[in-house]
Design an enzyme around this catalytic site. Structure first.
Site, PDB file in Angstrom:
ATOM      1  N   ARG A 125       1.429  10.681  -8.663  1.00  0.00           N
ATOM      2  CA  ARG A 125       0.986  10.160  -6.899  1.00  0.00           C
ATOM      3  C   ARG A 125       0.970  11.039  -6.182  1.00  0.00           C
ATOM      4  NH1 ARG A 125       6.325   6.299  -6.997  1.00  0.00           N
ATOM      5  NH2 ARG A 125       4.874   5.103  -9.110  1.00  0.00           N
ATOM      6  N   HIS A 128      -6.025   1.407  -9.551  1.00  0.00           N
ATOM      7  CA  HIS A 128      -4.709   1.171  -8.645  1.00  0.00           C
ATOM      8  C   HIS A 128      -3.593   0.783  -8.490  1.00  0.00           C
ATOM      9  CE1 HIS A 128      -2.194   5.137  -6.306  1.00  0.00           C
ATOM     10  NE2 HIS A 128      -2.261   4.151  -5.797  1.00  0.00           N
ATOM     11  N   TYR A 175     -10.718  -6.316   9.625  1.00  0.00           N
ATOM     12  CA  TYR A 175     -11.049  -5.911  10.180  1.00  0.00           C
ATOM     13  C   TYR A 175     -11.854  -5.011  10.804  1.00  0.00           C
ATOM     14  CZ  TYR A 175      -7.660  -9.459  12.325  1.00  0.00           C
ATOM     15  OH  TYR A 175      -7.451 -10.768  12.072  1.00  0.00           O
TER      16      TYR A 175
END
Length: 748
Positions: free
Chosen positions: A38, A84, A128
């Site tokens: 991570r 993930h 978007y």
């Protein structure tokens, strides 16, 4: 009494576990997971797992630089669904950062839509925005389909993900990385890719090169937002050698003339990682709190580029002093830490220097080259085997056609008749009839010759370390050409400069608005500052039975020196004194005054002044006032005392040439000031000797002008120089009875 507690047995289906051991084991597993999967980047490709998975998912979606865009939501969905197993917000935030040209020196994602801005505004929702990979990302992935790196199963074992990317681009240092793990962190600022390539090429030809030598190529970080690094070359070299340190980055500014003598400062680049909106907001707050007296206004006139306008308080303000004061108080100057804590070999977290970081990348590139070469060699050998079989059957095509038409098991018969391998036989059976032309035979022979030559080249490459490094150097030169200093993206944005010399500037004075004040100290040690110079203090109120001890006029930019009876001198900022509306604050709350010590006197510091200090037992010395200023609450120990003596007097020397000392026994002695030594600290010398009592009054004066003092009636009396003859002697004597009306006590 109840039944004693008995631990559960195995028959109850419960296992006894030691809590301490269980916590240690689980926390260690969590820590390792955070470090490995991570928070820390891999030294080879400079990526964390989430970034690597994003690029891998975009590769599978064929989002290459020349192809069209796809919705970010599609990419995020593939990443969290296949590789993930975390929240979509975390993955999208990571993707957004890869696309921000003010966060990434060389963006890995080409974004279309609102991906945030340097003001700190967030990106639009993932539904978007659209994205595809940049050329840098393509370089990082180059060779994935050629067995360049290992793959491992994903979290559910149904897919595979790369352990590391081939990384034909020095991404670790070029784009940098930040992360916080358990018990460790990493912070690597971005650098210039062309400089990194130059350093890597030098490291190939000089394998024993040190980090200090590589700083001839890598001058320092190169931030996407530009700015100026003001650290010395020695400190930068030391940071790169150890892998730990930091860089002081300042905003880039210019002085813009507005006509008629007026001007403004225009900031065009701000430090890396500082949101512009927050920077301006903090400056506005400081301006409102009157902590930026040299600044009148701050405006943001930015469009696509950064343009922050700073208006000075007046045209007489020095722009260098204005900016230096802002650098000290605002984020126009910030410190970017360097902590090159990375996963070496993908396994071991370690802090490495510049040379080792580039060596890790180069060694990885060599492994990738070897693996791709072996993969290509396997393909060539397979194709050569097929070509060999095809050329054999071209010698007797009629027999081949007959076997295929008449035999029940044509493959086995072909293998027997022509002594073919199974691979060759399958290739023959899969050949179309229209390929059985004479022209095709000639093409096969040409392909055979070309593959044979390529195979020989690959064998030579794999057998020669020098050829491998030559090939790697050729690849690095190609990257350097693409991202060289002559290109728009490769041009260095952050410059390294020396800050202006400000040793002679008193910034504590420059950053405070100059206003006249009157400082008042009470008998019980309370201090305050009245606005303007107040001559009549009869109306000043004090707390309880307290009363005025001393007062003096000064300005808010001054430093106030306070002498205590224990021989310490404390420094206060006049601008920070409490106002005159109340009773002030006790000095004991502002300085670390020892128990039992009292305030002797206080005065406004003036540079270049010399002061005469004396103690109750008649010892004293002269010291420059400049050496008395202290920056801590503990003050500066000036006078060394023999118990029970205390420090009692502080007198400005000025232009005086003689000292008048009078004891409590009313005996006065006058002696030349030259007999008093100048010392930085200490006990001093004997000024006057006493059989009993101690020093009562002390003054410094010009002998030619006479000794002057106020009498009890408020009148000024003077004893001329020739009349002082009977009192003039040497220091350390007992003295002669003082003239009539001479004051009995003076402490300052």
């Amino acid at each position: 009494m109840g039944k004693p507690f008995e631990p559960p047995t195995d028959r109850d289906g419960i296992e006894n576990v030691d809590l301490k051991a269980a916590l240690e084991e689980r926390y260690l597993a969590y820590a390792l997971s955070t470090i490995m999967h991570r928070a820390l980047p891999d030294a080879r490709d400079g990526l964390k797992p989430v970034h690597r998975r994003i690029l891998h998912a975009m590769r599978l979606l064929k989002l290459d630089p020349g192809n069209g865009y796809k919705k970010c939501a599609r990419v995020v969905g593939d990443v969290i669904g296949k590789y993930h197993p975390h929240g979509d917000t975390a993955v999208y935030d990571a993707l957004v950062r890869l696309a921000q040209d003010f966060a990434q020196r060389y963006p890995l994602v080409d974004g279309q839509g609102n991906f945030g801005n340097i003001d700190g505004d967030n990106a639009a929702a993932q539904r978007y925005t659209e994205c595809r990979m940049t050329e840098v990302a393509r370089l990082l992935l180059d060779g994935m389909e050629e067995d360049a790196v290992d793959f491992r199963p994903n979290y559910d074992g149904q897919e595979e993900e790369p352990v590391v990317l081939p990384a034909a681009f020095p991404n670790l240092l070029a784009n940098g990385s930040q992360g916080i793990a358990v018990g460790m962190a990493t912070s690597i600022p971005p650098h210039n890719a062309a400089e990194l390539c130059d350093a890597a090429l030098y490291l190939i030809t000089h394998p024993a090169a040190t980090s200090e030598q590589l700083t001839n190529f890598v001058k320092g970080p190169d931030f996407p937002t530009g700015g100026i690094v003001i650290d010395s070359a020695a400190s930068i070299a030391e940071a790169y050698r150890t892998g730990r340190g930091g860089f002081r980055v300042r905003a880039r500014w210019t002085r813009e003339d507005l006509g008629r003598g007026t001007w403004a400062v225009v900031v065009t680049e701000i430090p890396y990682g500082v949101p512009k909106a927050r920077l301006i907001e903090k400056m506005a707050e400081l301006l409102q709190e009157r902590k930026l007296p040299l600044l009148a206004d701050v405006r943001d006139e930015s469009a696509e580029d950064v343009r922050v306008v700073l208006e000075p308080r007046s045209r007489t303000v020095d722009p260098v002093i204005l900016m230096e004061s802002l650098f000290r108080l605002t984020e126009l100057e910030s410190r970017i830490p360097l902590n090159m804590n990375v996963l070496v070999g993908g396994q071991v977290p370690r802090v490495i220097g510049l040379a080792e970081a580039l060596r890790e990348w180069l060694d990885h590139r060599r492994v990738v080259l070897q693996r791709r070469s072996r993969h290509r060699l396997d393909q060539i050998e397979r194709r050569l085997e097929i070509l060999g079989g095809l050329l054999i059957v071209y010698l007797d095509l009629d027999r081949v056609i007959q076997i295929i038409r008449e035999e029940d098991e044509p493959k086995a018969e072909l293998m027997r008749v022509f002594q073919l391998t199974e691979l060759q036989a399958n290739a023959i059976l899969d050949t179309r009839l229209r390929s059985l032309r004479k022209l095709e035979e000639m093409a096969l022979k040409r392909e055979l010759d070309a593959l044979t030559r390529e195979k020989a080249d690959l064998d030579a490459l794999l057998g020669s370390e020098s050829q491998q490094w030559t090939s790697i150097a050729r690849q690095i030169r190609a990257v350097r050409k693409t991202y060289g200093p002559e290109t728009a993206i490769g041009r260095r944005r952050t410059t390294l400069e020396n800050p202006p010399d400000t040793t002679g500037i008193d910034f504590s004075e420059a950053m405070v608005e100059r206003e006249p004040i009157t400082v008042i100290v009470s008998q019980k040690g309370w201090i305050r500052a009245l606005k303007s110079h107040v001559a009549d203090l009869s109306g000043v109120q004090f707390k309880g039975d307290d009363a005025l001890k001393l007062s003096f006029p000064t300005e808010t930019t001054a430093k106030i020196l306070v002498l205590a009876s224990n021989g310490k001198v404390f420094t206060l900022e006049a601008a920070r004194l409490p106002g005159g509306r109340g009773f002030g604050d006790p000095l004991r709350l502002m300085v670390d005054l020892d128990e039992g010590s009292e305030i002797v006197t206080a005065w406004a510091h003036r540079p270049g002044v010399r002061l005469l200090f004396a103690t109750s037992d008649g010892r004293g010395f002269v010291t420059p006032a400049d050496g008395l200023v202290a920056n801590t609450r503990k003050g500066r120990q000036l006078v060394a005392l023999d118990d029970p003596a205390t420090t009692t007097h502080c007198v400005e020397v000025g232009a005086g040439d003689h000292v008048a000392a009078c004891g409590e026994n009313r005996l006065l002695v006058v002696f030349p000031l030259a007999e008093v030594p100048e010392m930085a600290r200490g006990k001093g010398v004997r000024l006057q000797r006493y059989r009993e009592g101690g020093l009562a009054t002390l003054s410094v004066f010009k002998l030619a002008e006479g000794l002057t003092w106020p009498d009890s009636a408020g009148r000024t009396r003077t004893v001329a120089g020739e009349e002082l003859a009977k009192w003039v002697g040497h220091r350390g004597t007992v003295g002669v009875m003082a003239p009539r009306g001479f004051p009995k006590s003076s402490r300052a």
